[in-house]
Design a protein around this motif. Sequence first.
Motif, mmCIF file in Angstrom:
data_model
loop_
_atom_site.group_PDB
_atom_site.id
_atom_site.type_symbol
_atom_site.label_atom_id
_atom_site.label_comp_id
_atom_site.label_asym_id
_atom_site.label_seq_id
_atom_site.Cartn_x
_atom_site.Cartn_y
_atom_site.Cartn_z
ATOM 1 N N TYR A 114 20.119 -96.800 15.439
ATOM 2 C CA TYR A 114 21.252 -96.458 16.294
ATOM 3 C C TYR A 114 21.105 -97.133 17.658
ATOM 4 O O TYR A 114 22.055 -97.711 18.195
ATOM 5 C CB TYR A 114 21.279 -94.940 16.442
ATOM 6 N N ALA B 113 21.905 -97.204 9.852
ATOM 7 C CA ALA B 113 22.251 -96.895 11.247
ATOM 8 C C ALA B 113 22.798 -98.128 11.959
ATOM 9 O O ALA B 113 23.748 -98.023 12.743
ATOM 10 C CB ALA B 113 21.026 -96.361 11.983
ATOM 11 N N ILE C 40 24.409 -89.653 9.960
ATOM 12 C CA ILE C 40 23.510 -89.058 10.946
ATOM 13 C C ILE C 40 23.087 -87.661 10.519
ATOM 14 O O ILE C 40 21.913 -87.287 10.620
ATOM 15 C CB ILE C 40 24.191 -89.000 12.334
ATOM 16 N N SER D 262 23.289 -100.309 19.191
ATOM 17 C CA SER D 262 24.025 -100.170 20.446
ATOM 18 C C SER D 262 23.847 -101.397 21.325
ATOM 19 O O SER D 262 24.784 -101.824 22.003
ATOM 20 C CB SER D 262 23.555 -98.915 21.194
ATOM 21 N N SER E 235 20.569 -92.381 21.866
ATOM 22 C CA SER E 235 19.609 -92.731 20.829
ATOM 23 C C SER E 235 18.189 -92.367 21.234
ATOM 24 O O SER E 235 17.442 -91.792 20.457
ATOM 25 C CB SER E 235 19.696 -94.231 20.531
ATOM 26 N N LYS F 157 25.214 -95.117 24.810
ATOM 27 C CA LYS F 157 24.705 -95.023 23.448
ATOM 28 C C LYS F 157 23.189 -95.128 23.428
ATOM 29 O O LYS F 157 22.519 -94.451 22.661
ATOM 30 C CB LYS F 157 25.315 -96.137 22.588
ATOM 31 N N ASN G 156 29.936 -92.355 10.211
ATOM 32 C CA ASN G 156 28.965 -92.172 11.291
ATOM 33 C C ASN G 156 28.380 -90.767 11.261
ATOM 34 O O ASN G 156 27.157 -90.583 11.285
ATOM 35 C CB ASN G 156 29.632 -92.449 12.637
ATOM 36 N N MET H 233 17.592 -93.161 14.151
ATOM 37 C CA MET H 233 18.064 -93.215 15.528
ATOM 38 C C MET H 233 17.569 -94.466 16.240
ATOM 39 O O MET H 233 18.193 -94.931 17.192
ATOM 40 C CB MET H 233 17.637 -91.952 16.286
ATOM 41 N N THR I 44 26.740 -97.487 13.171
ATOM 42 C CA THR I 44 26.836 -97.458 14.627
ATOM 43 C C THR I 44 27.635 -98.649 15.137
ATOM 44 O O THR I 44 28.427 -98.526 16.083
ATOM 45 C CB THR I 44 25.438 -97.457 15.263
#
Length: 485
Positions: free
Chosen positions: A145, A196, A37, A149, A472, A468, A33, A142, A200
């Motif tokens: 991400y 991602a 990132i 989530s 993001s 989360k 992770n 992101m 994630t």
Amino acid sequence: MKSPREDITLIMGGTGPWQRRVFLLIFVATLPNAWHILVTIFLAPNIDHWCGGRPDVFHNMSEVEWKNFSVPVVAQETGQRSFSKCWMYDVMNNTNLNNTREVHYCFEWEYDHTQYKSSIVEQWNLVCNNSWMISLSQMFYMSGYLVSSFITGQLSDRFGRRPIILLSIATGSLSGILCALSPSFIIFVILRFFVALGVTGIVTSSFVLLMEIIDQSQRSTLGIAFQMGWAVGFLTLSVLAWFIRDWTYLQLSISVPLLALAGHWWLLPESPRFLLSHRRFQEAEHELKKALITNGKDPSNLPSIMSKLVANVENENSTYKEKTILDLLKVPKWRKKSLAVFSIWFAISFIYFGLSFNTNNLGGDPFLNFVIAGAVEFPSYFGTIFVVKRLGRKFPLMISVIIAGVALLLIIPVPYGYSCPPRRAIWVVWSALLTSRLSYFNLTRDAQQTHCRYPRRRKWDRLNLGLKAKTSLTTTVLTKYNVFL
């Protein structure tokens, strides 16, 4: 009467060898992770560049001679004068030195290879008018991400923690490897999105699994220990980047290890709580039996215990009402606390990720800056465990917020581009305190999740999903405009 979820924790023995083995498995799985990132710092570093595209007649010129001959000297943002990075004299079709004073925009560049053998900046010329594409890459990551989530929380509620973790491992590893082989920047960005999604999903589902198998009294400590996976990934990435200066091989070095996690197919168990909640009683009994044996407990009474658990589940299902995270905002008490927590997380993630993504801008050795940023996280996490056990959550959180804010303000008077020890020392103070704030917030989240009346099957996922998503969205906006930081 205790709920079936609490009964399971007591039956399994709290935090025995079985829980520690599961913790180690998911801890290792969360390291990528941080790698994926933060790797953009080394895939797209700040490297010196100047206009290229030399005519054949100038190929014998040295780098210094070419720059003196073809590149104008301009004032930079710091006030210092240096060679232009985006403009050059018109020497493309005229070798007469007296007629080369007109300037034009570059379409080809040469790059400094002192620190990096190759990068995506050089691969696709992400400089000058194309420099915004680096932020676009991070924004896509992101965005993945954020999507992950939402999706992984729902899928793990429906299909289980273990299948989603395994699926996320496969997605992250395959996408990461293909990312290193990208033939174009567009393909690279798209694959980063899927990376991602994968890494994630590993973190979110693993956190839920961990919280469902350990005793409530250990959730704060192990919750922070789980977050140390980020710190370990942070620090190990700096080591990998130091030895691997080619972006393709660096990308492979953080993606291939995910293939080793294929062993989780045989080693990682499903959450007994999830199985019990979804009326998969035989599977739940099987997992509980393995946990009892591993923890050195007698499983002979398990059939009678399961009968009681099944009865409790049936009784709970008869009164259970499906809810969503929006129900949290309908109760004034929890609405107030939730909005406060979301605001804190918004500020923390905005600053933390913003400065983490811009360690190259501190001046000096970028590798040393990154090592310092990763190293200070460890004493912060350990200090958090010690302080919170004695002082609680609220007071340490407020103190760390104030001190971290002061540390940030002290950076402002330091001249731009100034990289002497005082500036770095202030940045280290910020890093340590802000990491503490992250840890304190994790405990605040844990406390809220423990006591809030969320739906039984989604008690842990829902709030985690909201947090989360906040992270993001914040980081997406931040990285999109990181050039202005």
